[in-house]
Scaffold this active site. Structure first.
Site, mmCIF file in Angstrom:
data_model
loop_
_atom_site.group_PDB
_atom_site.id
_atom_site.type_symbol
_atom_site.label_atom_id
_atom_site.label_comp_id
_atom_site.label_asym_id
_atom_site.label_seq_id
_atom_site.Cartn_x
_atom_site.Cartn_y
_atom_site.Cartn_z
ATOM 1 N N HIS A 17 -22.473 -5.922 2.939
ATOM 2 C CA HIS A 17 -22.389 -4.903 2.216
ATOM 3 C C HIS A 17 -22.264 -3.431 2.852
ATOM 4 O O HIS A 17 -21.446 -2.724 2.485
ATOM 5 C CB HIS A 17 -23.623 -4.864 1.413
ATOM 6 C CG HIS A 17 -23.722 -6.146 0.601
ATOM 7 N ND1 HIS A 17 -24.665 -7.042 0.438
ATOM 8 C CD2 HIS A 17 -22.835 -6.597 -0.559
ATOM 9 C CE1 HIS A 17 -24.485 -7.889 -0.224
ATOM 10 N NE2 HIS A 17 -23.240 -7.788 -1.031
ATOM 11 N N LYS A 41 -27.470 -13.463 -14.541
ATOM 12 C CA LYS A 41 -27.694 -13.821 -13.292
ATOM 13 C C LYS A 41 -28.888 -13.138 -12.613
ATOM 14 O O LYS A 41 -28.744 -12.178 -11.998
ATOM 15 C CB LYS A 41 -26.218 -12.986 -12.527
ATOM 16 C CG LYS A 41 -26.146 -13.777 -11.072
ATOM 17 C CD LYS A 41 -24.997 -12.956 -10.522
ATOM 18 C CE LYS A 41 -24.859 -13.236 -8.972
ATOM 19 N NZ LYS A 41 -23.899 -12.374 -8.283
ATOM 20 N N ARG A 90 -14.136 -10.924 0.699
ATOM 21 C CA ARG A 90 -14.280 -11.881 1.672
ATOM 22 C C ARG A 90 -12.991 -12.848 1.816
ATOM 23 O O ARG A 90 -11.737 -12.399 1.673
ATOM 24 C CB ARG A 90 -15.607 -12.700 1.722
ATOM 25 C CG ARG A 90 -16.755 -11.667 2.083
ATOM 26 C CD ARG A 90 -18.066 -12.097 1.514
ATOM 27 N NE ARG A 90 -18.088 -12.380 0.062
ATOM 28 C CZ ARG A 90 -19.182 -12.672 -0.681
ATOM 29 N NH1 ARG A 90 -20.095 -13.070 -0.040
ATOM 30 N NH2 ARG A 90 -19.007 -12.583 -2.080
ATOM 31 N N SER A 128 -25.486 -13.182 0.468
ATOM 32 C CA SER A 128 -26.570 -12.891 0.060
ATOM 33 C C SER A 128 -27.361 -14.350 0.049
ATOM 34 O O SER A 128 -28.558 -14.330 0.354
ATOM 35 C CB SER A 128 -26.844 -12.075 -1.130
ATOM 36 O OG SER A 128 -26.443 -10.838 -1.005
HETATM 37 P P1 ADP Z 1 -22.842 -11.707 -3.593
HETATM 38 O O1 ADP Z 1 -21.397 -12.174 -3.931
HETATM 39 O O2 ADP Z 1 -23.204 -12.169 -2.087
HETATM 40 O O3 ADP Z 1 -23.986 -12.177 -4.543
HETATM 41 P P2 ADP Z 1 -22.842 -8.922 -4.578
HETATM 42 O O4 ADP Z 1 -22.701 -9.180 -5.934
HETATM 43 O O5 ADP Z 1 -23.836 -8.318 -4.011
HETATM 44 O O6 ADP Z 1 -22.491 -10.044 -3.625
HETATM 45 O O7 ADP Z 1 -21.300 -8.387 -4.161
HETATM 46 C C1 ADP Z 1 -21.087 -6.891 -4.290
HETATM 47 C C2 ADP Z 1 -19.633 -6.748 -3.600
HETATM 48 O O8 ADP Z 1 -19.740 -6.850 -2.303
HETATM 49 C C3 ADP Z 1 -18.550 -7.573 -4.138
HETATM 50 O O9 ADP Z 1 -17.525 -7.012 -4.291
HETATM 51 C C4 ADP Z 1 -18.550 -8.897 -3.063
HETATM 52 O O10 ADP Z 1 -17.306 -9.196 -3.139
HETATM 53 C C5 ADP Z 1 -18.832 -7.951 -2.009
HETATM 54 N N1 ADP Z 1 -19.261 -8.414 -0.810
HETATM 55 C C6 ADP Z 1 -20.444 -9.381 -0.626
HETATM 56 N N2 ADP Z 1 -20.588 -9.768 0.465
HETATM 57 C C7 ADP Z 1 -19.696 -9.217 1.320
HETATM 58 C C8 ADP Z 1 -19.349 -9.383 2.684
HETATM 59 N N3 ADP Z 1 -20.091 -10.188 3.426
HETATM 60 N N4 ADP Z 1 -18.266 -8.747 3.250
HETATM 61 C C9 ADP Z 1 -17.767 -7.887 2.382
HETATM 62 N N5 ADP Z 1 -17.929 -7.591 1.078
HETATM 63 C C10 ADP Z 1 -18.836 -8.602 0.583
#
Ligand code: ADP
Length: 160
Positions: A17, A41, A90, A128
């Site tokens: 992130h 969620k 990703r 995460s």
């Molecule tokens: P998760 O899918 O891990 O619960 P989030 O809902 O916090 O993650 O994701 C928020 C945004 O960040 C989404 O667009 C997700 O694709 C992106 N994201 C999550 N992890 C990564 C990563 N390791 N690298 C790049 N983008 C990421």
């Protein structure tokens, strides 16, 4: 002067992130990082904890604001008078869901453009949930989250 919003669970924030945030902050005059509060969620960390981890993880926040939102995302986007939605991609697994969300948001608000930034090679498989599973068993998460928050994450999650 374009304002972008990067929404997510950030439960907790990872280096994946942070990489997206730092790159997006260079592309737009203002970046709002929004912690989504989603009753469908449930999150492991509270909204305040997730925002606090973000604040402590980001060293340079000149044009970055951290906020939270419990309503419909597109309503928040309109309220903040934003121009762009930023998403991180990703592997292919993110694509279908994110593409669907981008189309739905554009349908609800025609000027809402979604921009996808590809994950860097080191964060391609970082999530995460993986961080939480490692932390739960007392594993080393220092490669995945900043040191300043790693201790708090492990303390909250470790199996007693
Ligand atoms: P998760 O899918 O891990 O619960 P989030 O809902 O916090 O993650 O994701 C928020 C945004 O960040 C989404 O667009 C997700 O694709 C992106 N994201 C999550 N992890 C990564 C990563 N390791 N690298 C790049 N983008 C990421």
């Amino acid at each position: 002067m374009k304002t972008a919003i990067y929404p997510g669970s950030f439960d907790p924030v990872t280096y994946g992130h942070i990489d997206i945030i730092e790159r997006a902050a260079k592309l737009f005059s203002k970046l709002i990082v929004v912690v989504s509060i989603n009753p469908v969620k449930p999150s492991t960390f509270t909204t305040e904890e997730r925002m606090d981890f973000l604040r402590r993880s980001l060293k340079f926040r000149r044009n970055i604001e951290i906020d939270c939102n419990s309503g419909l995302f597109i309503d928040y986007f309109k309220k903040r008078d934003a121009d762009v939605i930023v998403k991180g991609l990703r592997a292919m697994s993110d694509f279908e869901y994110e593409f669907q969300m981008a189309l739905i948001n554009k349908d609800m608000h025609h000027t809402a453009e979604t921009i996808f930034l590809s994950a860097n090679a080191a964060s391609m498989f970082l999530s995460s949930s993986a961080v939480k599973q490692i932390a739960m068993f007392g594993g080393d998460i220092s490669a995945f989250v900043p040191d300043c928050i790693a201790g708090d994450i492990i303390e909250r999650l470790k199996c007693r």
